[in-house]
Scaffold this active site. Structure first.
Site, PDB file in Angstrom:
ATOM      1  N   ARG A   1       0.859  -1.176   0.000  1.00 57.25           N
ATOM      2  CA  ARG A   1       0.000   0.000   0.000  1.00 57.25           C
ATOM      3  C   ARG A   1       0.899   1.231   0.000  1.00 57.25           C
ATOM      4  O   ARG A   1       2.046   1.175   0.475  1.00 57.25           O
ATOM      5  CB  ARG A   1      -0.912   0.028   1.232  1.00 57.25           C
ATOM      6  CG  ARG A   1      -1.901  -1.132   1.301  1.00 57.25           C
ATOM      7  CD  ARG A   1      -2.714  -1.064   2.593  1.00 57.25           C
ATOM      8  NE  ARG A   1      -3.698  -2.140   2.638  1.00 57.25           N
ATOM      9  CZ  ARG A   1      -3.465  -3.357   3.129  1.00 57.25           C
ATOM     10  NH1 ARG A   1      -2.257  -3.640   3.624  1.00 57.25           N
ATOM     11  NH2 ARG A   1      -4.410  -4.279   3.143  1.00 57.25           N
TER      12      ARG A   1
ATOM     13  N   LYS B   1      -1.449  -3.231   7.424  1.00 55.90           N
ATOM     14  CA  LYS B   1      -2.708  -2.747   7.999  1.00 55.90           C
ATOM     15  C   LYS B   1      -2.877  -3.280   9.414  1.00 55.90           C
ATOM     16  O   LYS B   1      -2.547  -4.430   9.702  1.00 55.90           O
ATOM     17  CB  LYS B   1      -3.872  -3.204   7.114  1.00 55.90           C
ATOM     18  CG  LYS B   1      -5.133  -2.383   7.283  1.00 55.90           C
ATOM     19  CD  LYS B   1      -6.136  -2.758   6.216  1.00 55.90           C
ATOM     20  CE  LYS B   1      -7.386  -1.893   6.322  1.00 55.90           C
ATOM     21  NZ  LYS B   1      -8.378  -2.255   5.300  1.00 55.90           N
TER      22      LYS B   1
ATOM     23  N   HIS C   1      -2.874   2.703  -5.784  1.00 53.19           N
ATOM     24  CA  HIS C   1      -3.625   1.500  -5.399  1.00 53.19           C
ATOM     25  C   HIS C   1      -3.829   0.583  -6.598  1.00 53.19           C
ATOM     26  O   HIS C   1      -3.864  -0.647  -6.455  1.00 53.19           O
ATOM     27  CB  HIS C   1      -4.975   1.878  -4.786  1.00 53.19           C
ATOM     28  CG  HIS C   1      -5.560   0.780  -3.943  1.00 53.19           C
ATOM     29  ND1 HIS C   1      -4.963   0.340  -2.775  1.00 53.19           N
ATOM     30  CD2 HIS C   1      -6.657   0.009  -4.116  1.00 53.19           C
ATOM     31  CE1 HIS C   1      -5.671  -0.636  -2.262  1.00 53.19           C
ATOM     32  NE2 HIS C   1      -6.697  -0.868  -3.048  1.00 53.19           N
TER      33      HIS C   1
ATOM     34  N   ARG D   1      -1.049  -1.730  -6.910  1.00 56.56           N
ATOM     35  CA  ARG D   1      -1.211  -2.881  -6.012  1.00 56.56           C
ATOM     36  C   ARG D   1      -2.049  -3.965  -6.690  1.00 56.56           C
ATOM     37  O   ARG D   1      -1.724  -5.148  -6.639  1.00 56.56           O
ATOM     38  CB  ARG D   1      -1.863  -2.397  -4.711  1.00 56.56           C
ATOM     39  CG  ARG D   1      -2.086  -3.473  -3.655  1.00 56.56           C
ATOM     40  CD  ARG D   1      -2.500  -2.790  -2.369  1.00 56.56           C
ATOM     41  NE  ARG D   1      -3.169  -3.682  -1.445  1.00 56.56           N
ATOM     42  CZ  ARG D   1      -2.561  -4.482  -0.585  1.00 56.56           C
ATOM     43  NH1 ARG D   1      -1.247  -4.534  -0.562  1.00 56.56           N
ATOM     44  NH2 ARG D   1      -3.245  -5.239   0.258  1.00 56.56           N
TER      45      ARG D   1
ATOM     46  N   HIS E   1      -4.294 -10.054   3.419  1.00 54.87           N
ATOM     47  CA  HIS E   1      -5.754 -10.172   3.434  1.00 54.87           C
ATOM     48  C   HIS E   1      -6.187 -11.196   4.472  1.00 54.87           C
ATOM     49  O   HIS E   1      -5.707 -12.333   4.457  1.00 54.87           O
ATOM     50  CB  HIS E   1      -6.271 -10.612   2.062  1.00 54.87           C
ATOM     51  CG  HIS E   1      -6.116  -9.575   0.999  1.00 54.87           C
ATOM     52  ND1 HIS E   1      -6.086  -9.870  -0.338  1.00 54.87           N
ATOM     53  CD2 HIS E   1      -5.961  -8.219   1.081  1.00 54.87           C
ATOM     54  CE1 HIS E   1      -5.929  -8.756  -1.034  1.00 54.87           C
ATOM     55  NE2 HIS E   1      -5.847  -7.748  -0.203  1.00 54.87           N
TER      56      HIS E   1
ATOM     57  N   TYR F   1      -8.856 -10.960  -7.821  1.00 53.49           N
ATOM     58  CA  TYR F   1      -7.785 -10.930  -8.814  1.00 53.49           C
ATOM     59  C   TYR F   1      -7.819 -12.181  -9.687  1.00 53.49           C
ATOM     60  O   TYR F   1      -7.492 -12.134 -10.866  1.00 53.49           O
ATOM     61  CB  TYR F   1      -6.426 -10.800  -8.128  1.00 53.49           C
ATOM     62  CG  TYR F   1      -6.306  -9.564  -7.282  1.00 53.49           C
ATOM     63  CD1 TYR F   1      -6.462  -8.293  -7.838  1.00 53.49           C
ATOM     64  CD2 TYR F   1      -6.049  -9.647  -5.922  1.00 53.49           C
ATOM     65  CE1 TYR F   1      -6.363  -7.164  -7.060  1.00 53.49           C
ATOM     66  CE2 TYR F   1      -5.942  -8.511  -5.132  1.00 53.49           C
ATOM     67  CZ  TYR F   1      -6.106  -7.278  -5.711  1.00 53.49           C
ATOM     68  OH  TYR F   1      -6.010  -6.147  -4.946  1.00 53.49           O
TER      69      TYR F   1
END
Length: 300
Positions: free
Chosen positions: A157, A179, A244, A247, A270, A279
């Site tokens: 990120r 995150k 983004h 990414r 994730h 994806y």
């Protein structure tokens, strides 16, 4: 938290205030977004002469209809605003326990039409790197190429990349906080390591250990990284992309090169593999398009 947000929060219900002030580990952007979403919720409650602590499911369903039919928000915006309300009531029931029953537990969220993420193809990503190679300033060329290589090879990120320190690099590994402050490792491939070493050779000596520096020798900001990416995207003629989107691009290219979905899930931090599977849907679409293009080539 700035004065404007503090003033807005003080006008809200005390229970909502307590929840917002509990978000200390979240980014400023997240806190600001939650604050504005909860201000809308607070305004709605007050207009209906309701109370946060006595609301029932039917009242929340009324709020959901308000978002859809009066505010005319999209499903994705509605989903975010209702999720924030769910987080609020989870806090009130499970964290500070001022409520025994969670009225938002059965609140249904809107179905969001699946949107495939916008991404650079491998050829477009290669074109972007070649554009950076034309930069005449040695410092900018090596720094910006290192930034872009980390984006495209590791899918960080923008905030994660801007926060990198020298001690995040350990041999051929990049160990960084993602995150929610979860530490994540990423391997730096040979191409990225080569570019990174070139940058480090000419990185100025400074008193702090931030990896990427501005031209004024200060830690690079998120805004500066975004500006850098936009600059090269514009030169390369690649419109409608962002940090983004890089990414997203990294994930799609990894899948195309045979990297497994579970591996990408771990790389991207994730929690749920479903987040990563979007994806895979992109690469499935690409395979369909490839098949369609081959149709009729070998028949009369």
């Amino acid at each position: 938290m700035d004065d404007k947000m503090t003033k807005i929060i003080k006008q809200m219900d005390e229970s909502i205030q307590r929840y917002i002030y509990s978000l200390t580990k979240q980014s400023k952007r997240t806190i600001d977004t939650y604050t504005m979403d909860l201000k809308l919720f607070d305004d709605y409650i007050k207009s209906k002469k309701l109370d946060v602590l006595t609301l029932v499911l039917e009242d929340l369903q009324g709020y959901s209809r308000y978002l859809r039919f009066e505010k005319e928000y999209s499903e994705s915006t509605m989903d975010r605003k209702l999720q924030v309300v769910k987080y609020l009531y989870k806090y009130l029931t499970e964290t500070i326990e001022v409520l025994q029953v969670n009225p938002a537990k059965k609140l249904e969220l809107p179905e969001i039409p699946e949107r495939l993420p916008k991404y650079l193809t491998l050829k477009e990503a290669q074109r972007l790197i070649k554009v950076i190679d034309k930069e005449k300033n040695d410092f900018l060329r090596t720094r910006d190429k290192a930034i872009m290589m980390i984006f495209l090879n590791n899918g960080l990120r923008v905030s994660e990349l801007a926060d990198l320190n020298l001690d995040n690099i350990r041999g051929n590994k990049l160990i960084f906080k993602g995150k929610n402050n979860r530490e994540r490792p990423a391997k730096l491939n040979n191409d990225t390591l080569t570019v990174l070493k070139e940058y480090l050779k000419i990185r100025p000596e400074v008193s702090h250990n931030h990896l990427f520096l501005s031209t004024h020798k200060k830690p690079i900001s998120v805004g500066a990284v975004q500006y850098t990416v936009y600059k090269y995207l514009d030169i390369a003629g690649l419109k409608g992309y962002s940090t983004h989107k890089l990414r997203h691009s990294a994930a799609v290219i990894m899948l195309e090169q045979g990297v497994g979905i579970r591996t990408i899930q771990q790389l991207y931090g994730h929690k749920d593999v479903k987040t990563t599977e979007i994806y895979a849907n992109v690469t499935g679409k690409l395979m369909d398009e490839a098949s369609d293009k081959m149709d009729g080539l070998f028949t009369d």
